[in-house]
Design a protein around this motif. Sequence first.
Motif, mmCIF file in Angstrom:
data_model
loop_
_atom_site.group_PDB
_atom_site.id
_atom_site.type_symbol
_atom_site.label_atom_id
_atom_site.label_comp_id
_atom_site.label_asym_id
_atom_site.label_seq_id
_atom_site.Cartn_x
_atom_site.Cartn_y
_atom_site.Cartn_z
ATOM 1 N N TYR A 401 70.450 57.637 21.608
ATOM 2 C CA TYR A 401 70.117 57.160 22.828
ATOM 3 C C TYR A 401 69.003 56.302 22.551
ATOM 4 N N LEU A 402 68.022 56.849 21.865
ATOM 5 C CA LEU A 402 66.782 56.284 21.801
ATOM 6 C C LEU A 402 67.029 54.768 20.937
ATOM 7 N N LEU A 403 67.708 54.634 20.058
ATOM 8 C CA LEU A 403 68.016 53.424 19.218
ATOM 9 C C LEU A 403 69.013 52.339 19.794
ATOM 10 N N GLY A 404 69.515 53.053 20.985
ATOM 11 C CA GLY A 404 70.644 52.258 21.694
ATOM 12 C C GLY A 404 72.168 52.119 21.226
ATOM 13 N N LYS A 405 72.261 53.035 20.182
ATOM 14 C CA LYS A 405 73.496 53.068 19.507
ATOM 15 C C LYS A 405 74.466 53.750 20.274
ATOM 16 N N LEU A 430 63.879 60.008 30.441
ATOM 17 C CA LEU A 430 62.560 59.960 31.030
ATOM 18 C C LEU A 430 61.454 59.330 29.971
ATOM 19 N N ASN A 431 62.121 59.311 28.638
ATOM 20 C CA ASN A 431 61.075 59.123 27.485
ATOM 21 C C ASN A 431 61.426 57.792 26.720
ATOM 22 N N ARG A 432 62.643 57.219 26.958
ATOM 23 C CA ARG A 432 62.993 56.061 26.012
ATOM 24 C C ARG A 432 62.086 54.987 25.793
ATOM 25 N N LYS A 433 61.257 54.544 27.234
ATOM 26 C CA LYS A 433 60.508 53.590 27.289
ATOM 27 C C LYS A 433 59.289 53.819 26.310
ATOM 28 N N LEU A 434 58.944 55.085 25.978
ATOM 29 C CA LEU A 434 57.569 55.277 25.059
ATOM 30 C C LEU A 434 58.123 55.154 23.639
ATOM 31 N N TRP A 435 59.384 55.053 23.605
ATOM 32 C CA TRP A 435 59.711 54.833 21.830
ATOM 33 C C TRP A 435 60.039 53.388 21.896
ATOM 34 N N LEU A 436 60.603 52.681 22.764
ATOM 35 C CA LEU A 436 60.859 51.001 22.590
ATOM 36 C C LEU A 436 59.617 50.413 22.129
ATOM 37 N N ILE A 437 58.310 51.026 22.551
ATOM 38 C CA ILE A 437 57.080 49.987 22.323
ATOM 39 C C ILE A 437 56.583 50.496 21.056
ATOM 40 N N ARG A 438 57.294 51.294 20.333
ATOM 41 C CA ARG A 438 56.771 51.803 19.052
ATOM 42 C C ARG A 438 58.124 51.710 18.206
#
Length: 450
Positions: A401-405, A430-438
């Motif tokens: 989910y974080l990687l958009g797969k 709740l948290n994906r946006k925090l990973w997308l900027i990194r």
Amino acid sequence: MQKLGRNDPCHCGSGLKYKKCCLDKDEANKVTRLTPPNPKKPADIIETEMTWPNELHKLIAKHFFNQTYGLYDNEEIVTVIQMWNVFANEIVPVTKKIGVYPAALEYILCQIYGYEVTQSTLADKYDVSVGTLSQRANQIFSYLDERLPELPDSPPGPNISAASSLNSQINMEKEMQRLHALLEEQNFSTLEEANAFLQQNINKKPVIRKKLSDSEQAAELLYAAWDDPTDQEDALLHDPNSVDAYNLLAESAAAFPKKMAFYYKQGMTVGEKHLGEAFFQENKGHFWGYLPTRPYMRAKMGYAEACAKLGNMPEAMKHYRELLELNPNDNQGVRDLLLPAYIETLEWKNAAALIQQYNNDGSAAFNYSRILVEYGMNGQSPKLAALIKKATAHNPYVPAYLLGKKRLPREMPEYMGYGDDREAIVYAHLNRKLWLIRPELMQLLPAVRK
């Protein structure tokens, strides 16, 4: 060890000889029982090795044992009794009918150990409603998944957590509030008298109470309004200064976060005035365990979340912190919102302190956030690999989910399990946006397998 003799006390703790109890069943299943050193009966364990909040909870344990021994393996029964003991001592649940929690416990036993049984069958056995059985089972499952995620010596079973919706919570509080009011009317002088009254009336129809006061009528209308919003006008007319009246407006009448924040703040103000400054000082650290504080805690939580939606993160974090000071046990799950807020605002020391405060939290929310905090404080340090390994071992569904797969559903799931796909969905929401900027950190996540 030696073989259990035909004339030895049965291993299940029934008090009967083995030949008159479980021998035939064991022989049919080709089971050979051994005599353990100093064997103890479950009834003895309940009496001598466990402490209970009061006699009512011990009575529930005994009732569950009496209804299940001989039907299931004795060790399975003892394990569930141990679960009930831990749950009862921390939550101190209230019930008006003795069969409710034993029914829920037997259902939990069947779910954990793979016995096929329906809720309706157990509801008939214990003379309780299916809805009540389901609510109590979900309540215990949710607690066990949060507090005891890795029970020793128990086989894999369903890990249902966060299954308790706001309506279920309100219904539980309604039952507790009514029982407390009933007990207060009896003018008990000791706890023993109260327990005796509960045991005498435990299987009887509810005692008819005297005429309700205006505030009690308002409370009853508010409880009804949570179930049916069409009743909210009557509830608000009866008690315009009720905290839950404002919570109800925020939930059902506010279309935008700004309006929600307004109603929740009104509810907070009413709650603070009603409880008083002295009450806050005296009970700080023990809120939520006292039923009348919960409407205020709901209002404060709702206001903080509304502030976060409006982009006022400092105000949101202020109230999140205050909620945890009032209730460090965090029955509301505040820390799962405060931690990403700290990460979003780059408050790494505060984030690290919160992780240390709840160091035993093994959820996806904390496992994956530990990675973000370590990266924020120390960059690509040697610790990252171990943290990523631990997080993905707990919940391997998150990276997809974080990687958009994997497509993230628009709606949050109604419940989540410890380490399952639903927990991954909640974390990513709740948290994906925090990973997308990194993106450089996301590249360290393992290849998607789920």
